[in-house]
Design a protein around this motif. Structure first.
Motif, PDB file in Angstrom:
ATOM      1  N   UNK A  29       0.988  -1.280   0.069  1.00  0.00           N
ATOM      2  CA  UNK A  29      -0.041   0.099  -0.003  1.00  0.00           C
ATOM      3  C   UNK A  29       0.879   1.361  -0.005  1.00  0.00           C
ATOM      4  N   UNK A  30       1.971   1.287   0.813  1.00  0.00           N
ATOM      5  CA  UNK A  30       2.959   2.576   1.073  1.00  0.00           C
ATOM      6  C   UNK A  30       3.624   2.596  -0.341  1.00  0.00           C
ATOM      7  N   UNK A  31       3.878   1.583  -1.052  1.00  0.00           N
ATOM      8  CA  UNK A  31       4.715   1.609  -2.358  1.00  0.00           C
ATOM      9  C   UNK A  31       3.502   2.196  -3.316  1.00  0.00           C
ATOM     10  N   UNK A  32       2.497   1.835  -3.340  1.00  0.00           N
ATOM     11  CA  UNK A  32       1.423   2.150  -4.222  1.00  0.00           C
ATOM     12  C   UNK A  32       1.269   3.722  -4.191  1.00  0.00           C
ATOM     13  N   UNK A  33       1.393   4.277  -2.819  1.00  0.00           N
ATOM     14  CA  UNK A  33       1.009   5.862  -2.707  1.00  0.00           C
ATOM     15  C   UNK A  33       2.217   6.251  -3.170  1.00  0.00           C
ATOM     16  N   UNK A  34       3.573   5.939  -3.070  1.00  0.00           N
ATOM     17  CA  UNK A  34       4.598   6.393  -3.468  1.00  0.00           C
ATOM     18  C   UNK A  34       4.724   6.601  -5.020  1.00  0.00           C
ATOM     19  N   UNK A  35       4.302   5.479  -5.478  1.00  0.00           N
ATOM     20  CA  UNK A  35       4.220   5.494  -7.199  1.00  0.00           C
ATOM     21  C   UNK A  35       3.352   6.528  -7.658  1.00  0.00           C
ATOM     22  N   UNK A  36       2.219   6.778  -6.897  1.00  0.00           N
ATOM     23  CA  UNK A  36       1.049   7.590  -7.393  1.00  0.00           C
ATOM     24  C   UNK A  36       1.649   8.977  -7.246  1.00  0.00           C
ATOM     25  N   UNK A  37       2.425   9.112  -6.046  1.00  0.00           N
ATOM     26  CA  UNK A  37       2.910  10.652  -5.847  1.00  0.00           C
ATOM     27  C   UNK A  37       4.288  10.928  -6.971  1.00  0.00           C
ATOM     28  N   UNK A  38       4.895   9.813  -7.119  1.00  0.00           N
ATOM     29  CA  UNK A  38       5.893  10.177  -8.147  1.00  0.00           C
ATOM     30  C   UNK A  38       5.424  10.470  -9.539  1.00  0.00           C
ATOM     31  N   UNK A  39       4.367   9.927  -9.973  1.00  0.00           N
ATOM     32  CA  UNK A  39       3.629  10.170 -11.099  1.00  0.00           C
ATOM     33  C   UNK A  39       3.166  11.570 -11.117  1.00  0.00           C
ATOM     34  N   UNK A  40       2.519  11.946  -9.954  1.00  0.00           N
ATOM     35  CA  UNK A  40       2.190  13.207 -10.104  1.00  0.00           C
ATOM     36  C   UNK A  40       3.270  14.541 -10.092  1.00  0.00           C
ATOM     37  N   UNK A  41       4.177  14.032  -9.412  1.00  0.00           N
ATOM     38  CA  UNK A  41       5.526  14.790  -9.151  1.00  0.00           C
ATOM     39  C   UNK A  41       6.372  14.891 -10.692  1.00  0.00           C
ATOM     40  N   UNK A  42       6.223  13.830 -11.300  1.00  0.00           N
ATOM     41  CA  UNK A  42       6.977  13.781 -12.819  1.00  0.00           C
ATOM     42  C   UNK A  42       5.891  14.185 -13.963  1.00  0.00           C
ATOM     43  N   UNK A  43       4.724  14.253 -13.759  1.00  0.00           N
ATOM     44  CA  UNK A  43       3.741  14.506 -14.651  1.00  0.00           C
ATOM     45  C   UNK A  43       3.464  13.282 -15.721  1.00  0.00           C
ATOM     46  N   UNK A  44       3.655  12.305 -15.186  1.00  0.00           N
ATOM     47  CA  UNK A  44       3.352  10.849 -16.107  1.00  0.00           C
ATOM     48  C   UNK A  44       2.004  10.298 -15.910  1.00  0.00           C
ATOM     49  N   UNK A  45       1.822   9.615 -16.867  1.00  0.00           N
ATOM     50  CA  UNK A  45       0.440   8.726 -16.801  1.00  0.00           C
ATOM     51  C   UNK A  45       0.675   7.660 -17.902  1.00  0.00           C
ATOM     52  N   UNK A  46       0.001   6.593 -17.949  1.00  0.00           N
ATOM     53  CA  UNK A  46       0.299   5.528 -18.755  1.00  0.00           C
ATOM     54  C   UNK A  46       0.010   6.066 -20.190  1.00  0.00           C
ATOM     55  N   UNK A  47       0.915   5.098 -21.081  1.00  0.00           N
ATOM     56  CA  UNK A  47       0.781   5.601 -22.145  1.00  0.00           C
ATOM     57  C   UNK A  47      -0.375   5.202 -23.102  1.00  0.00           C
ATOM     58  N   UNK A  48      -0.927   5.991 -24.013  1.00  0.00           N
ATOM     59  CA  UNK A  48      -2.330   5.812 -24.635  1.00  0.00           C
ATOM     60  C   UNK A  48      -3.362   5.767 -23.742  1.00  0.00           C
ATOM     61  N   UNK A  49      -3.414   6.765 -22.920  1.00  0.00           N
ATOM     62  CA  UNK A  49      -4.561   6.574 -21.689  1.00  0.00           C
ATOM     63  C   UNK A  49      -4.615   8.235 -21.550  1.00  0.00           C
ATOM     64  N   UNK A  50      -5.775   8.498 -21.821  1.00  0.00           N
ATOM     65  CA  UNK A  50      -6.410   9.854 -21.245  1.00  0.00           C
ATOM     66  C   UNK A  50      -6.706  10.161 -19.938  1.00  0.00           C
ATOM     67  N   UNK A  51      -6.667   9.003 -19.142  1.00  0.00           N
ATOM     68  CA  UNK A  51      -6.908   8.837 -17.602  1.00  0.00           C
ATOM     69  C   UNK A  51      -5.607   8.868 -16.865  1.00  0.00           C
TER      70      UNK A  51
END
Length: 58
Positions: A29-51
């Motif tokens: 759960x903690x690693x999932x939160x870290x991953x989501x925060x890092x995605x926000x920080x880096x401005x990344x999202x899955x390829x081919x996804x508007x979500x």
């Protein structure tokens, strides 16, 4: 995202990383939160996804 928001995200990521135990299952759960925060920080999202994070599997 401004510098203050980036600093807040970075601080939160560091706090979460410090709380990791080394046990994969209890840290999931903690690693999932870290991953989501890092995605926000880096401005990344899955390829081919508007979500922001619908199909990345985390």
């Amino acid at each position: 995202m401004n510098a203050e928001q980036k600093t807040a995200l970075t601080d939160e990521i560091e706090k979460l990383k410090a709380s990791l135990t080394g046990d994969m299952f209890s840290d999931m759960e903690v690693r999932d939160k870290i991953h989501n925060l890092e995605m926000q920080l880096n401005g990344t999202k899955p390829m081919d996804s508007h979500f922001d994070c619908i199909g990345c599997g985390s």
